[in-house]
Design an enzyme around this catalytic site. Structure first.
Site, PDB file in Angstrom:
ATOM      1  N   CYS A 172       0.862  -1.169   0.000  1.00  0.00           N
ATOM      2  CA  CYS A 172       0.000   0.000   0.000  1.00  0.00           C
ATOM      3  C   CYS A 172       0.904   1.225   0.000  1.00  0.00           C
ATOM      4  O   CYS A 172       2.119   1.101   0.126  1.00  0.00           O
ATOM      5  CB  CYS A 172      -0.852   0.053   1.267  1.00  0.00           C
ATOM      6  SG  CYS A 172      -1.854  -1.416   1.519  1.00  0.00           S
ATOM      7  N   ARG A 192       1.431   1.612  -6.028  1.00  0.00           N
ATOM      8  CA  ARG A 192       1.620   0.667  -4.919  1.00  0.00           C
ATOM      9  C   ARG A 192       0.325  -0.054  -4.541  1.00  0.00           C
ATOM     10  O   ARG A 192       0.340  -0.978  -3.727  1.00  0.00           O
ATOM     11  CB  ARG A 192       2.152   1.408  -3.680  1.00  0.00           C
ATOM     12  CG  ARG A 192       3.475   2.099  -3.892  1.00  0.00           C
ATOM     13  CD  ARG A 192       3.913   2.820  -2.635  1.00  0.00           C
ATOM     14  NE  ARG A 192       4.165   1.888  -1.560  1.00  0.00           N
ATOM     15  CZ  ARG A 192       5.303   1.239  -1.366  1.00  0.00           C
ATOM     16  NH1 ARG A 192       6.303   1.439  -2.189  1.00  0.00           N
ATOM     17  NH2 ARG A 192       5.444   0.412  -0.362  1.00  0.00           N
ATOM     18  N   TRP A 209      -3.716  -1.753  -1.313  1.00  0.00           N
ATOM     19  CA  TRP A 209      -3.658  -3.011  -2.057  1.00  0.00           C
ATOM     20  C   TRP A 209      -4.057  -4.058  -1.028  1.00  0.00           C
ATOM     21  O   TRP A 209      -3.269  -4.446  -0.166  1.00  0.00           O
ATOM     22  CB  TRP A 209      -2.237  -3.250  -2.572  1.00  0.00           C
ATOM     23  CG  TRP A 209      -2.068  -4.537  -3.314  1.00  0.00           C
ATOM     24  CD1 TRP A 209      -1.567  -5.702  -2.831  1.00  0.00           C
ATOM     25  CD2 TRP A 209      -2.388  -4.794  -4.674  1.00  0.00           C
ATOM     26  NE1 TRP A 209      -1.557  -6.653  -3.812  1.00  0.00           N
ATOM     27  CE2 TRP A 209      -2.060  -6.128  -4.947  1.00  0.00           C
ATOM     28  CE3 TRP A 209      -2.952  -4.008  -5.692  1.00  0.00           C
ATOM     29  CZ2 TRP A 209      -2.249  -6.708  -6.194  1.00  0.00           C
ATOM     30  CZ3 TRP A 209      -3.132  -4.593  -6.932  1.00  0.00           C
ATOM     31  CH2 TRP A 209      -2.779  -5.917  -7.166  1.00  0.00           C
ATOM     32  N   ASN A 236       1.066   0.474   5.948  1.00  0.00           N
ATOM     33  CA  ASN A 236       1.471  -0.374   4.831  1.00  0.00           C
ATOM     34  C   ASN A 236       2.250  -1.536   5.428  1.00  0.00           C
ATOM     35  O   ASN A 236       3.195  -1.320   6.175  1.00  0.00           O
ATOM     36  CB  ASN A 236       2.365   0.428   3.869  1.00  0.00           C
ATOM     37  CG  ASN A 236       3.079  -0.471   2.876  1.00  0.00           C
ATOM     38  OD1 ASN A 236       2.525  -1.473   2.426  1.00  0.00           O
ATOM     39  ND2 ASN A 236       4.307  -0.133   2.554  1.00  0.00           N
ATOM     40  N   GLY A 237       1.842  -2.755   5.103  1.00  0.00           N
ATOM     41  CA  GLY A 237       2.546  -3.927   5.644  1.00  0.00           C
ATOM     42  C   GLY A 237       1.531  -4.952   6.115  1.00  0.00           C
ATOM     43  O   GLY A 237       0.341  -4.862   5.796  1.00  0.00           O
ATOM     44  N   GLU A 285       7.874 -20.892 -19.835  1.00  0.00           N
ATOM     45  CA  GLU A 285       7.764 -19.532 -19.314  1.00  0.00           C
ATOM     46  C   GLU A 285       8.873 -18.629 -19.882  1.00  0.00           C
ATOM     47  O   GLU A 285       8.644 -17.461 -20.207  1.00  0.00           O
ATOM     48  CB  GLU A 285       7.805 -19.566 -17.773  1.00  0.00           C
ATOM     49  CG  GLU A 285       7.846 -18.229 -17.070  1.00  0.00           C
ATOM     50  CD  GLU A 285       6.661 -17.306 -17.387  1.00  0.00           C
ATOM     51  OE1 GLU A 285       5.706 -17.738 -18.034  1.00  0.00           O
ATOM     52  OE2 GLU A 285       6.739 -16.132 -16.995  1.00  0.00           O
ATOM     53  N   LYS A 328       8.388 -15.115 -22.012  1.00  0.00           N
ATOM     54  CA  LYS A 328       8.951 -13.822 -21.594  1.00  0.00           C
ATOM     55  C   LYS A 328       9.658 -13.152 -22.764  1.00  0.00           C
ATOM     56  O   LYS A 328       9.497 -11.970 -23.012  1.00  0.00           O
ATOM     57  CB  LYS A 328       9.961 -13.972 -20.451  1.00  0.00           C
ATOM     58  CG  LYS A 328       9.424 -14.241 -19.091  1.00  0.00           C
ATOM     59  CD  LYS A 328       8.767 -13.064 -18.395  1.00  0.00           C
ATOM     60  CE  LYS A 328       7.304 -12.965 -18.693  1.00  0.00           C
ATOM     61  NZ  LYS A 328       6.371 -13.771 -18.017  1.00  0.00           N
ATOM     62  N   GLU A 339       7.222 -11.886 -25.406  1.00  0.00           N
ATOM     63  CA  GLU A 339       6.422 -10.748 -24.961  1.00  0.00           C
ATOM     64  C   GLU A 339       7.163  -9.430 -25.037  1.00  0.00           C
ATOM     65  O   GLU A 339       6.604  -8.438 -25.490  1.00  0.00           O
ATOM     66  CB  GLU A 339       6.015 -10.940 -23.486  1.00  0.00           C
ATOM     67  CG  GLU A 339       4.847 -11.831 -23.250  1.00  0.00           C
ATOM     68  CD  GLU A 339       4.431 -11.805 -21.789  1.00  0.00           C
ATOM     69  OE1 GLU A 339       5.220 -12.263 -20.939  1.00  0.00           O
ATOM     70  OE2 GLU A 339       3.333 -11.331 -21.489  1.00  0.00           O
ATOM     71  N   HIS A 381      12.439 -35.309 -32.504  1.00  0.00           N
ATOM     72  CA  HIS A 381      11.188 -35.668 -33.177  1.00  0.00           C
ATOM     73  C   HIS A 381      10.712 -34.545 -34.098  1.00  0.00           C
ATOM     74  O   HIS A 381       9.544 -34.535 -34.489  1.00  0.00           O
ATOM     75  CB  HIS A 381      10.121 -36.020 -32.138  1.00  0.00           C
ATOM     76  CG  HIS A 381      10.508 -37.196 -31.302  1.00  0.00           C
ATOM     77  ND1 HIS A 381      10.454 -38.488 -31.780  1.00  0.00           N
ATOM     78  CD2 HIS A 381      11.019 -37.271 -30.054  1.00  0.00           C
ATOM     79  CE1 HIS A 381      10.899 -39.312 -30.838  1.00  0.00           C
ATOM     80  NE2 HIS A 381      11.249 -38.590 -29.778  1.00  0.00           N
ATOM     81  N   LYS A 434      -2.163  -5.850 -19.453  1.00  0.00           N
ATOM     82  CA  LYS A 434      -1.843  -6.541 -18.194  1.00  0.00           C
ATOM     83  C   LYS A 434      -2.939  -7.524 -17.817  1.00  0.00           C
ATOM     84  O   LYS A 434      -2.671  -8.609 -17.339  1.00  0.00           O
ATOM     85  CB  LYS A 434      -1.640  -5.506 -17.079  1.00  0.00           C
ATOM     86  CG  LYS A 434      -1.253  -6.100 -15.738  1.00  0.00           C
ATOM     87  CD  LYS A 434       0.147  -6.669 -15.779  1.00  0.00           C
ATOM     88  CE  LYS A 434       0.542  -7.389 -14.519  1.00  0.00           C
ATOM     89  NZ  LYS A 434       1.661  -8.321 -14.742  1.00  0.00           N
TER      90      LYS A 434
HETATM   91  C1  AGP Z   1       2.502 -12.895 -18.482  1.00  0.00           C
HETATM   92  O1  AGP Z   1       3.754 -12.343 -18.676  1.00  0.00           O
HETATM   93  C2  AGP Z   1       1.458 -12.423 -19.380  1.00  0.00           C
HETATM   94  N1  AGP Z   1       1.330 -11.042 -19.397  1.00  0.00           N
HETATM   95  C3  AGP Z   1       0.184 -13.241 -19.478  1.00  0.00           C
HETATM   96  O2  AGP Z   1       0.525 -14.446 -20.056  1.00  0.00           O
HETATM   97  C4  AGP Z   1      -0.613 -13.509 -18.183  1.00  0.00           C
HETATM   98  O3  AGP Z   1       0.081 -14.380 -17.357  1.00  0.00           O
HETATM   99  C5  AGP Z   1      -1.994 -14.088 -18.558  1.00  0.00           C
HETATM  100  O4  AGP Z   1      -2.702 -13.147 -19.319  1.00  0.00           O
HETATM  101  C6  AGP Z   1      -2.805 -14.495 -17.359  1.00  0.00           C
HETATM  102  O5  AGP Z   1      -3.084 -13.409 -16.532  1.00  0.00           O
HETATM  103  P1  AGP Z   1      -3.652 -13.623 -15.076  1.00  0.00           P
HETATM  104  O6  AGP Z   1      -2.591 -14.314 -14.297  1.00  0.00           O
HETATM  105  O7  AGP Z   1      -3.933 -12.234 -14.573  1.00  0.00           O
HETATM  106  O8  AGP Z   1      -4.889 -14.458 -15.190  1.00  0.00           O
END
Ligand code: AGP
Length: 601
Positions: free
Chosen positions: A2, A27, A74, A100-101, A474, A478, A481, A497, A596
């Site tokens: 927060c 925050r 938050w 905050n905490g 993963e 990254k 993205e 394969h 996001k």
């Molecule tokens: C992760 O780097 C991405 N931006 C994306 O794959 C994300 O993880 C996905 O959209 C799921 O989001 P969520 O965890 O908020 O459900």
């Protein structure tokens, strides 16, 4: 996480507090509030929603006090709501607190206070501070400074606190332990905040409080103390950062800041172990279904391996957008684990609703208190990552992993599939992950140099086996993205394969090698791609130099149990993606075409 702010001076405090809160909105932003000492009374205004909702709420009011405290939230304890927003006050409203905490022993203090007759209004851990302050205020013949010190003595956990007391119109008291706090010196006015941006508009002369320190802000001075009441003398620090840099704590991007926050986030999440209280029905679960999207799905893949290893319960893991349309076989005896940082992803929510309609019980792992997912699930475990601003998920992922391991271990405990000694061994190891993550982050320059040499490769493949395969998924995501590099991930055994046909001297292959019994097999896979001209990097827990002759470079990470390695091996991959993105001139925080939170299908 927060944000807290405070002001004491000679002009109207309200606009100063509101502007300072806006600087800290990164925050947390699920609710906001202020407490201003206006004439004789503390006026508290707070509400669920962003700071603009608070502004709208007070738009037609005249609150004219010249000292006050504020908060942007938050949520951790209690969903976002007007009553759970800060400031929290004692019963008579004469003492107000922003915090905050997390107060770890709040439940204990709360029941003690309830036994004294205190009636609580909110579900927050913070409210106990307000009532405890009141208790000590009465016991110390109304000495607010002594009351604060005595209260701090009882608190376990983390806090940055701001305290306002109606009987002391000349001071605001603040205190810190394990949560950031800075006080700023003005001319006839003084300021406090969780972070420098809250103050920069007014002053650049600040004191960064250390843990166990208290500051008393008067209009004409700030006095510093230890939390035992001993006076401290310290010269102020002159801040010369620009505002944009300061909001990111000096980091160039939120993503880098969030990568650095992982050691703390992992530790905070691990501390939830004692709070995870699985319903009895978990004893009879016959199958687990995990569903999620993107990075959260990759946490699910790790979860499948961990659950099957620790509990022997069969686990199915699926991306939510597939699950919802594939007419899945669901049953009342399934436990349905849903992972989502935001708790608002449309496909994930649709999968939850489908499973619910078939009678499955839903356990959600999310970072957002009060999110749709948290409301619709039967059980919720909150990751303690704090707000994640960068679109590319980092600390949310590693804390999701920590939750999956704890969940699998808890299940093993209640079903008796793991001995007490084994369980203890695993928990002891989990407790070390945070410091091991710190070691990796501290060594980031090695990855930076590697990225500087490799960033313009147009094909990057990640490969691994078992847990390392999940990390490969993963890692490739990254890089896609934020570096916009064509990257893929393969189970290393699958290479022959088909995918090996793609390998040539324009390819970089990153091998994740943390599964001890499979080191040799991976070394052979690396040789196969190197022979075909690929550049190679191994991210490994091997300290014996096994890979040194097979790969161009090795990045050695601290050893841990094979199962837990994803929480560590993914960090160099996050750093690699970040540095490639920078080298390519991209903005890693706001990658093109991405959002996001994906709230539409
Ligand atoms: C992760 O780097 C991405 N931006 C994306 O794959 C994300 O993880 C996905 O959209 C799921 O989001 P969520 O965890 O908020 O459900």
């Amino acid at each position: 996480m927060c944000g807290i702010v405070g002001y004491i001076g000679n002009t109207n405090a309200t606009p100063i507090l509101i502007n300072a809160l806006k600087k800290l909105e990164y925050r947390g932003y699920d609710s906001a509030g202020i407490a201003v000492l206006d004439k004789e009374d503390i006026v508290v205004r707070k509400c669920k929603g962003m700071i603009k909702s608070l502004e709208a709420k007070i738009a037609d009011e005249v609150i004219s006090g010249t000292m006050g405290i504020g908060h942007t939230r938050w949520a951790t304890h209690g969903e976002p709501s007007d009553v759970n927003s800060h400031p929290q006050t004692n019963v008579s409203g004469t003492i107000a607190v922003v915090h905050n905490g997390i107060i770890e022993n709040y439940a204990e203090i709360k029941s003690w206070l309830q036994n004294q007759g205190v009636v609580f209004r909110s579900e927050t851990d913070t409210e106990v501070i307000a009532h405890l302050l009141n208790y000590h205020y009465e016991k110390t013949q109304k000495d607010i400074f002594k009351a604060v010190l005595k209260t701090l003595n009882h608190l376990e956990g983390s806090y940055a606190l701001g305290v306002l007391c109606k009987d002391f119109p000349d001071r605001i008291i603040v205190a810190r332990k394990d949560s950031p706090l800075v006080v700023g010196l003005g001319n006839g006015e003084n300021f406090m905040g969780s972070d420098v941006p809250a103050l920069l508009e007014h002053t650049r002369e600040v004191h960064f409080l250390n843990d166990h320190e208290v500051a008393v802000l008067y209009r004409d001075r700030i006095d510093l103390f230890t939390d035992k009441g001993e006076k401290l003398i310290r010269k102020p620090f002159h801040v010369d950062w620009d505002i944009a840099a300061a909001e990111k704590n000096g980091y160039e991007h939120f993503m880098m800041k969030e990568i650095h926050e992982q050691p703390k986030a992992l530790l905070d999440t691990f501390k939830l172990w004692n709070e995870i209280d699985l319903k009895d029905s978990w004893k009879d679960v016959q199958r687990i279904v995990i569903t999620a999207c993107g990075t959260a799905y990759h946490a699910g893949v790790v979860g499948k391996y961990a659950f099957e290893q620790f509990t022997r319960i069969p686990v199915e893991v699926d991306v939510a957008s597939e699950y919802r349309y594939r007419n899945p076989v669901c049953s009342k005896n399934d436990a349905f684990i849903v992972i989502s940082q935001s708790g608002e992803t449309a496909d994930t929510l649709a999968a939850v609703r489908l499973a619910k309609s078939h009678g499955s019980r839903i356990l959600a792992i999310t970072n957002c208190v009060g999110s749709t997912l948290s409301r619709e699930a039967d059980e919720v475990i909150y990751t303690r990552a704090g707000p994640e601003i960068a679109v590319a998920s980092t600390k949310a992922f590693t804390t999701q992993l920590m939750c999956m391991y704890m969940l699998a271990l808890k299940t093993a405990e209640i079903r008796g599939t793991m001995s007490k000694t084994e369980l203890e061994k695993n928990l002891t190891e989990l407790a070390t992950i945070s410091e091991k993550a710190q070691e990796i982050v501290d060594n980031k320059e090695t990855i930076q140099k590697f990225a500087a040499r490799q960033f313009n490769k147009n094909k990057v493949f990640f490969m691994g086996r078992l847990y390392d395969y999940a990390v490969s998924l993963e890692s490739a995501l990254k890089l896609k993205e934020i570096a916009y590099t064509h990257s893929e991930s393969f189970a290393a055994g699958e290479l022959k394969h088909g995918p090996i046909a793609l390998v040539d001297n324009s390819t970089l292959v990153v091998a994740i090698a943390t599964q001890k019994k499979l080191y040799e097999k991976l070394a052979s896979n690396i040789k196969e791609v190197a022979t075909r001209g690929a550049s190679t990097l191994a991210i490994t827990t091997d300290h014996s130099g096994l890979f040194d002759n097979t790969v161009d470079e090795t990045f050695v990470i601290p050893e841990t149990f094979d199962a837990f390695s994803p929480m560590l091996s993914v960090i160099p991959a996050q750093l690699f993606a970040y540095y490639c993105s920078i080298q390519r001139g991209n903005n890693p925080d706001k990658p093109r075409n991405l959002a996001k939170s994906v709230t539409v299908e």
